[in-house]
Each structure stands twice: as C-alpha cells, then as structure tokens.
Design an enzyme around this catalytic site. Structure first.
Site, PDB file in Angstrom:
ATOM      1  N   ASP A   1      11.528   1.544   6.240  1.00 43.23           N
ATOM      2  CA  ASP A   1      11.038   0.168   6.155  1.00 43.23           C
ATOM      3  C   ASP A   1      12.170  -0.761   6.585  1.00 43.23           C
ATOM      4  O   ASP A   1      13.330  -0.535   6.224  1.00 43.23           O
ATOM      5  CB  ASP A   1      10.605  -0.158   4.715  1.00 43.23           C
ATOM      6  CG  ASP A   1       9.639  -1.323   4.646  1.00 43.23           C
ATOM      7  OD1 ASP A   1      10.027  -2.446   5.053  1.00 43.23           O
ATOM      8  OD2 ASP A   1       8.493  -1.134   4.195  1.00 43.23           O
TER       9      ASP A   1
ATOM     10  N   ILE B   1       0.828  -1.210   0.000  1.00 45.74           N
ATOM     11  CA  ILE B   1       0.000   0.000   0.000  1.00 45.74           C
ATOM     12  C   ILE B   1       0.860   1.256   0.000  1.00 45.74           C
ATOM     13  O   ILE B   1       0.688   2.158  -0.822  1.00 45.74           O
ATOM     14  CB  ILE B   1      -0.958   0.005   1.208  1.00 45.74           C
ATOM     15  CG1 ILE B   1      -1.916  -1.185   1.150  1.00 45.74           C
ATOM     16  CG2 ILE B   1      -1.738   1.319   1.261  1.00 45.74           C
ATOM     17  CD1 ILE B   1      -2.810  -1.324   2.378  1.00 45.74           C
TER      18      ILE B   1
ATOM     19  N   LEU C   1      12.207  -3.914   5.723  1.00 48.79           N
ATOM     20  CA  LEU C   1      12.231  -4.936   4.670  1.00 48.79           C
ATOM     21  C   LEU C   1      11.907  -6.336   5.192  1.00 48.79           C
ATOM     22  O   LEU C   1      12.268  -7.338   4.554  1.00 48.79           O
ATOM     23  CB  LEU C   1      13.584  -4.934   3.939  1.00 48.79           C
ATOM     24  CG  LEU C   1      13.970  -3.614   3.256  1.00 48.79           C
ATOM     25  CD1 LEU C   1      15.304  -3.757   2.532  1.00 48.79           C
ATOM     26  CD2 LEU C   1      12.882  -3.161   2.278  1.00 48.79           C
TER      27      LEU C   1
ATOM     28  N   TYR D   1      -4.479  -8.122  16.319  1.00 45.88           N
ATOM     29  CA  TYR D   1      -4.218  -7.113  15.294  1.00 45.88           C
ATOM     30  C   TYR D   1      -5.211  -5.965  15.407  1.00 45.88           C
ATOM     31  O   TYR D   1      -4.836  -4.787  15.412  1.00 45.88           O
ATOM     32  CB  TYR D   1      -4.284  -7.751  13.905  1.00 45.88           C
ATOM     33  CG  TYR D   1      -4.276  -6.758  12.768  1.00 45.88           C
ATOM     34  CD1 TYR D   1      -3.127  -6.024  12.468  1.00 45.88           C
ATOM     35  CD2 TYR D   1      -5.413  -6.556  11.992  1.00 45.88           C
ATOM     36  CE1 TYR D   1      -3.123  -5.112  11.424  1.00 45.88           C
ATOM     37  CE2 TYR D   1      -5.410  -5.653  10.943  1.00 45.88           C
ATOM     38  CZ  TYR D   1      -4.271  -4.936  10.670  1.00 45.88           C
ATOM     39  OH  TYR D   1      -4.266  -4.026   9.644  1.00 45.88           O
TER      40      TYR D   1
END
Length: 309
Positions: free
Chosen positions: A31, A12, A33, A142
């Site tokens: 990020d 996204i 990764l 979550y």
C-alpha cells in the site's frame, strides 16, 4: 498459502488481510498509504509501502515475499475523481494492475483475485438484477479502467495460464470506511450527522445501489482462494435507495435536521442491483448481513472513531 494483498491499508482489503491471517495464511500488504492508513495493516502482516505503478519497487516485493496468491484491491476508487482526472485513474487502475499481472506471471503466482466493481462496469442496467453476462457499458473512467483490467485478466489467463477471479462488488460498507475519502455513503452520512452537519444527497435520493456489508465481502474473498473463475457479482441482489440509507442512518442516530440537496454527479449510475446466483453456485457464498444490522454496526464504528476521522 503466501498471500500478497494490495491496498491492504484500506477499508476493504485490511479486513481481508485480517481474515487471511486468522485462517493461518502468511500475508504481506502492499500500500502506498495515499488513502489507506498504516494502522489498518495487521501487525502480523509484512508491510511494503509501495506504489503499484512503480514496477521496480513492486518487483522487489515479489522477490522478497514470493506470493502464491495475489489479492488485488489497490485502486483509485472514486468515480468523481476518475471523471476529473482520468489519466491518474488509468495510471493506478490499469498500469498498476498490469505491473502486478506481469510479475504474477513471471513469479509463478497460482491465483489472482481481483476487486472489480458491479456498479460501475455495467453502466445503466438493461435489466435488474444484473448478471455477469450483462453487456459492459461503463459510464465513468473508473468503470472503464476496472473493465479494462478484467480484459487483461482474460489475456493473462489464456496466455500465461494464470488462474483468476474478478469479484464485482456492490457498494461495500462497514467499519474502517473513511468518510473523508468521498466514498461510502453510510459512513459519510453518519459522520456528518455526528458533527451536527446535514448530509448531502445528490439528485432526488431515488438513486439505487446494491449495498453489501464488509464481512460478506470478506467471506467471498476467502472462498475465492480455491473456487471461482472469471467475473462474479458479490452483492445482495437487493436495490436500496440513497434516501433509504439516509433514513436508516437517521434512525440509528435519532437525526431530525434533514439534508442538503445537490445535482446528480456525472458518471453516476442511477440504479443497479446485482444477481448473486453465480457466486452462490461457484463459491457456495451468499450474503448474511441485512441492511439494518450492517448500518447499525457501521454507524457504531463511526461514532466510536469520529474524533480521529
């Protein structure tokens, strides 16, 4: 503006980073990764390979880049994994987000855009479509972690006068969605069919979600740079069953070999669709891409990239 996009190597947020750059903003990507791919990061973006749980490394990012806006998409995004390992889920989604909020307040960030979830924070809906005033009753770690960060946003908004918006997404799908990461049923179904494997449907296929195509999510994130406050649903307002997704992907690929059936997974909501009235009013935003077009575009991308997925 100078915009820091977390999770910008992912599905996204990499699209959002592209759009911000195309709109002439200066973009940096954070990020680690762990799930994102370096190739997704725009070449024009400054890249920091940093885990958002590492507050010292994150501080150096803020010192170096000094963002005006933080667009926060970095997350542990798997519902099943959150149920199996809630500590890890909380460490990324809650502690990592608090690190970003503390630094945003310290460095004078003007706007904080948070990627929340409409499917998971509401739990089993009391009515459909669900609006932003619906009670938050998440059924998975979550969903709990995403809800908790929204409460922290309210705190920082009140105590630090941080301008913020939480975009509660439906089920986002589109190009770059990695079918190996356990999320994104359109990409997962397409990849299995292209490999000659029968897709797996959990439950009886009647579970309904609100599927939103990636370009519509990107448009909401562009509008949210200047407009919107508090939580906003970003979806279509239309429920679509898993079986309907299976049939749509099958139609594109000419698949006639059926599917495997397995028990419903814990923490999954049975049906949800999201009202987007508030997003229309405050962002002047509404979805543009229908399911048939979105599925076709997604399947075409998976087909073109299947050898490296």
């Amino acid at each position: 503006m100078r915009i820091l996009v977390t999770g910008g190597a992912g599905f996204i947020a990499s699209h959002i980073a592209d759009a911000y750059i195309n709109a002439q903003h200066t973009v940096a990507v954070v990020d680690d990764l762990s799930t994102g791919k370096r190739e997704n990061v725009p070449q024009e973006a400054q890249f920091f390979e940093v885990d958002i749980r590492n507050s010292n490394a994150l501080r150096k990012v803020f010192e170096d880049f000094n963002p005006d806006v933080v667009n926060h998409h970095a997350a542990q995004a798997s519902v099943p994994r959150s149920s199996k390992d809630p500590q890890y889920d909380a460490s990324v989604n809650i502690i990592g987000s608090i690190n970003l909020l503390l630094l945003s307040a310290e460095f004078g960030v003007k706007r904080f855009i948070y990627a929340s979830t409409g499917g998971a924070v509401y739990g089993e809906p009391q009515q459909l479509p669900v609006n932003e005033d619906h009670p938050l009753m998440p059924t998975s770690p979550y969903g709990i972690s995403k809800m908790v960060v929204e409460h922290y946003l309210r705190f920082f908004g009140r105590e630090q006068e941080l301008s913020w918006v939480a975009l509660r997404y439906g089920n986002v799908y589109g190009p770059r969605q990695d079918p190996t990461k356990g999320a994104g049923v359109v990409a997962i179904f397409a990849a299995r069919m292209l490999r000659g494997e029968r897709p797996i449907i959990y439950g009886d296929g009647s579970a309904e979600r609100d599927y939103i195509y990636i370009s519509d999510v990107v448009a909401a994130n562009i509008a949210a740079l200047k407009h919107g406050q508090g939580p906003l649903n970003i979806a279509t307002g239309k429920p679509t069953s898993v079986m309907q997704i299976y049939e749509a992907v099958s139609a594109v690929l000419g698949w006639d070999k059926g599917f495997e059936k397995r028990p419903m997974r814990p923490g999954e909501v049975q049906r949800v669709s999201l009202s987007v009235t508030q997003a229309y009013k405050t962002l002047n935003w509404e979805p543009q891409v229908g399911l048939e077009e979105g599925v076709r575009k997604t399947v075409d991308w998976v087909r073109a990239n299947i050898d490296r997925l």
